[in-house]
Design an enzyme around this catalytic site. Sequence first.
Site, mmCIF file in Angstrom:
data_model
loop_
_atom_site.group_PDB
_atom_site.id
_atom_site.type_symbol
_atom_site.label_atom_id
_atom_site.label_comp_id
_atom_site.label_asym_id
_atom_site.label_seq_id
_atom_site.Cartn_x
_atom_site.Cartn_y
_atom_site.Cartn_z
ATOM 1 N N CYS A 70 0.820 -1.221 0.000
ATOM 2 C CA CYS A 70 0.000 0.000 0.000
ATOM 3 C C CYS A 70 0.850 1.266 0.000
ATOM 4 O O CYS A 70 1.877 1.330 0.670
ATOM 5 C CB CYS A 70 -0.897 0.035 1.219
ATOM 6 S SG CYS A 70 -1.964 -1.385 1.359
ATOM 7 N N ARG A 76 5.364 0.064 -5.859
ATOM 8 C CA ARG A 76 5.267 -0.770 -4.663
ATOM 9 C C ARG A 76 4.359 -1.959 -4.872
ATOM 10 O O ARG A 76 4.387 -2.909 -4.087
ATOM 11 C CB ARG A 76 4.736 0.074 -3.492
ATOM 12 C CG ARG A 76 5.652 1.198 -3.094
ATOM 13 C CD ARG A 76 4.931 2.206 -2.239
ATOM 14 N NE ARG A 76 4.716 1.747 -0.889
ATOM 15 C CZ ARG A 76 5.530 1.998 0.140
ATOM 16 N NH1 ARG A 76 6.619 2.687 -0.068
ATOM 17 N NH2 ARG A 76 5.265 1.574 1.332
ATOM 18 N N TRP A 97 -2.748 -2.745 -1.674
ATOM 19 C CA TRP A 97 -2.338 -4.124 -1.948
ATOM 20 C C TRP A 97 -3.154 -4.980 -0.984
ATOM 21 O O TRP A 97 -2.980 -4.903 0.227
ATOM 22 C CB TRP A 97 -0.842 -4.279 -1.707
ATOM 23 C CG TRP A 97 -0.304 -5.611 -2.087
ATOM 24 C CD1 TRP A 97 0.058 -6.030 -3.340
ATOM 25 C CD2 TRP A 97 -0.040 -6.715 -1.213
ATOM 26 N NE1 TRP A 97 0.522 -7.320 -3.292
ATOM 27 C CE2 TRP A 97 0.468 -7.768 -2.010
ATOM 28 C CE3 TRP A 97 -0.192 -6.927 0.155
ATOM 29 C CZ2 TRP A 97 0.837 -8.999 -1.471
ATOM 30 C CZ3 TRP A 97 0.163 -8.155 0.692
ATOM 31 C CH2 TRP A 97 0.665 -9.175 -0.122
ATOM 32 N N ASN A 130 -1.925 1.764 5.631
ATOM 33 C CA ASN A 130 -0.987 0.739 5.160
ATOM 34 C C ASN A 130 -0.629 -0.114 6.376
ATOM 35 O O ASN A 130 -0.325 0.434 7.430
ATOM 36 C CB ASN A 130 0.263 1.410 4.583
ATOM 37 C CG ASN A 130 1.344 0.413 4.216
ATOM 38 O OD1 ASN A 130 1.094 -0.788 4.120
ATOM 39 N ND2 ASN A 130 2.556 0.902 4.015
ATOM 40 N N GLU A 180 17.510 -18.507 -6.489
ATOM 41 C CA GLU A 180 17.153 -17.192 -7.043
ATOM 42 C C GLU A 180 16.565 -17.341 -8.452
ATOM 43 O O GLU A 180 15.587 -16.684 -8.807
ATOM 44 C CB GLU A 180 18.394 -16.282 -7.062
ATOM 45 C CG GLU A 180 18.285 -14.980 -7.825
ATOM 46 C CD GLU A 180 17.225 -14.018 -7.311
ATOM 47 O OE1 GLU A 180 16.536 -14.326 -6.335
ATOM 48 O OE2 GLU A 180 17.070 -12.953 -7.937
ATOM 49 N N GLU A 220 8.046 -15.964 -10.111
ATOM 50 C CA GLU A 220 7.330 -14.732 -9.760
ATOM 51 C C GLU A 220 6.909 -13.923 -10.973
ATOM 52 O O GLU A 220 5.879 -13.248 -10.929
ATOM 53 C CB GLU A 220 8.124 -13.871 -8.775
ATOM 54 C CG GLU A 220 9.342 -13.198 -9.340
ATOM 55 C CD GLU A 220 10.060 -12.312 -8.320
ATOM 56 O OE1 GLU A 220 9.394 -11.727 -7.466
ATOM 57 O OE2 GLU A 220 11.290 -12.201 -8.408
ATOM 58 N N LYS A 257 6.302 -4.519 -4.173
ATOM 59 C CA LYS A 257 7.729 -4.214 -4.179
ATOM 60 C C LYS A 257 8.253 -4.010 -2.766
ATOM 61 O O LYS A 257 9.330 -4.443 -2.429
ATOM 62 C CB LYS A 257 7.965 -2.953 -5.022
ATOM 63 C CG LYS A 257 9.422 -2.573 -5.164
ATOM 64 C CD LYS A 257 10.146 -3.533 -6.078
ATOM 65 C CE LYS A 257 11.628 -3.278 -6.167
ATOM 66 N NZ LYS A 257 12.347 -4.479 -6.642
HETATM 67 C C1 F6R Z 1 12.061 -11.048 -5.619
HETATM 68 C C2 F6R Z 1 11.981 -9.923 -4.726
HETATM 69 C C3 F6R Z 1 11.653 -10.180 -3.299
HETATM 70 C C4 F6R Z 1 12.468 -9.237 -2.395
HETATM 71 C C5 F6R Z 1 12.005 -9.394 -0.936
HETATM 72 C C6 F6R Z 1 12.810 -8.542 0.016
HETATM 73 O O1 F6R Z 1 12.440 -10.666 -6.898
HETATM 74 O O2 F6R Z 1 12.152 -8.811 -5.120
HETATM 75 O O3 F6R Z 1 11.848 -11.505 -2.953
HETATM 76 O O4 F6R Z 1 13.817 -9.552 -2.530
HETATM 77 O O5 F6R Z 1 10.646 -9.029 -0.839
HETATM 78 O O6 F6R Z 1 12.679 -7.192 -0.281
HETATM 79 P P1 F6R Z 1 13.727 -6.135 0.239
HETATM 80 O O7 F6R Z 1 15.009 -6.417 -0.418
HETATM 81 O O8 F6R Z 1 13.144 -4.814 -0.152
HETATM 82 O O9 F6R Z 1 13.811 -6.312 1.728
#
Ligand code: F6R
Length: 608
Positions: A2, A27, A74, A98, A481, A488, A603
């Site tokens: 959100c 996001r 979201w 949020n 990965e 995803e 995101k």
């Molecule tokens: C996958 C992806 C997520 C992030 C995870 C952690 O491509 O982007 O798995 O890596 O949500 O996010 P951050 O790095 O922002 O803590």
Amino acid sequence: MCGIVGIAGTRDVAPVLMEALRRLEYRGYDSAGIATLVDGVIERRRASGKLNKLDVVLKQTPLAGHTGIGHTRWATHGTPTEANAHPHSTARVAIVHNGIIENFRELKAELVAKGHSFESQTDSEVAAHLVSQYLDDGLAPGEAAKTAVARLTGAYSIAMIFKGHEGLLVGARKGSPLALGFGETESYLGSDAFALAPFTNRVAYLEEGDVAVIQGIDVAIFDAAGRPANREIKITTASAAIVEKAGHSHFMAKEIHEQPVVIGHTLAHYLDPAGPSVRRLGVGLRPALASATRLTISACGTAYYAGMVGKYWFEKLARLAVEIDVASELRYRDPVYPEHGAALFITQSGETADTLAALRDAKAQGQTTIAIVNVPESSIAREADINLPTYAGPEIGVASTKAFTCQLAALASFAIAAGVARGHLTAEDEKSLCASLLETPRHIAELLKQEAQIKAVAEKVAKARDVLYLGRGPSYPLALEGALKLKEISYIHAEGYAAGEMKHGPIALIEEDVPIIVIAPHDQYFEKTISNMQEVMARGGKVLLISDAKGVHMAGKTWASITVPTTNAFITPLLYAVPVQLLAYFAALARGTDVDQPRNLAKSVTVE
Ligand code: F6R
């Protein structure tokens, strides 16, 4: 996840709210809405789906008003319908939220008993009704808001406007970030400084439990105990320029291609090319590393896989024991931390709820907390004892690409420094490892020239229903990965395994139409991985081998192969990340999915 924006303004704010919401799109969200005060009365416009749908609604029924709030939602509680979209409101107050209000059921029951009726399935609507109830009880808006938020449990950031109160905006934060923007004639609230960047660069971040009562340009902040509080106003570095795709079809493609440059920027921060040597780490980090008995690493998703690669590096180069776990487990596991230990958290956004909670827990348990963070003003960057920045720049595609390789670049520099500080690496070793690391951008630029070949292979992979990724040593996290990236964004079912684990179960999945992607640079693990690959091929599995020229040659005939430049084994994780990303990208393209904003994903994961 959100996104929130609020404006106590001096002009019609609906278009301005929409501009800020566009900047929060990255996001991830599935509905959106705004509310303003029109002649003192709350009016809302909401729509399920993307912002262009809300735009259509606003064109059909425009919204005037100088005070307003906006939201990209979201979905957590309730499907992404218009009725569940924020702002939620009563006649007296409208809110955007949020986070997750964990005690919403009890509060809702209490409010229903007092005659409130609810329109949505969300937890958030309860906040609007609770504030409204306190207004009915005779409290002034600021007091009603403070009393209400004090009763919420869980995580939230909230912005509110009130019927009949032009220029009044209230914001509250616990668990989810909220920034306050100071303009010349207007004030703002936003989920991050990036949303506010076109309006102001003067920003303060609310702390846990804070409530901000904004009347035009007058701002009063109260801490969790209700005492007046001052929060430092910082000049944000967030750019007002909209991040463009720069000629690429997707942000993800642009971000993959940016890697040689941004890895270069990240390495330039840590390495002195004249040595070459590691020049810069956080203050106090080298002595802490020299005496550390153990390093705890934690993160989520892709950042966690970067941490797994780091574990191989810290153990090998620095003989430093590493404990690693995903943050959502570590925070609830009651982990045993060593006395005066160090704990490292890795995150692109710096706002991931589980990572932030794990960091706070480690800090409370006396650990020196270190964070590798991409967003410089994020909660994790601000709360960690030692901040190790990455310089990936804004990452807009939901799938993390350049942030991952920049995390690896920072980890590799950090691991070399740890090796030197702990007496396991000589000055010569440091020189040679740093020299290899500095070669990475050039090798990745070379690798990106193979995009067309990788696309052709990806189009074959795109036809599969299931895909397996195998790797050993530091290539094992890359297998994980690779599988994450593919699932995803292309929605193809994919799993990553340590190559040696195949025989212990997953080999049963081998069928002719299941591609097996084997990540195997010609390193100390190569022979073993190739034996595992042969076992797969003996059972009819079709193997796509990602290796260097020698590896591809020695492995013999496979279904397909991608040849990565030959380098020092140390830096292979940075290089092999690239074909793995491109495979996922082109497979998603072939399947016609929404590459930059894949379904259900966000995101910045600010709820646990
Ligand atoms: C996958 C992806 C997520 C992030 C995870 C952690 O491509 O982007 O798995 O890596 O949500 O996010 P951050 O790095 O922002 O803590």
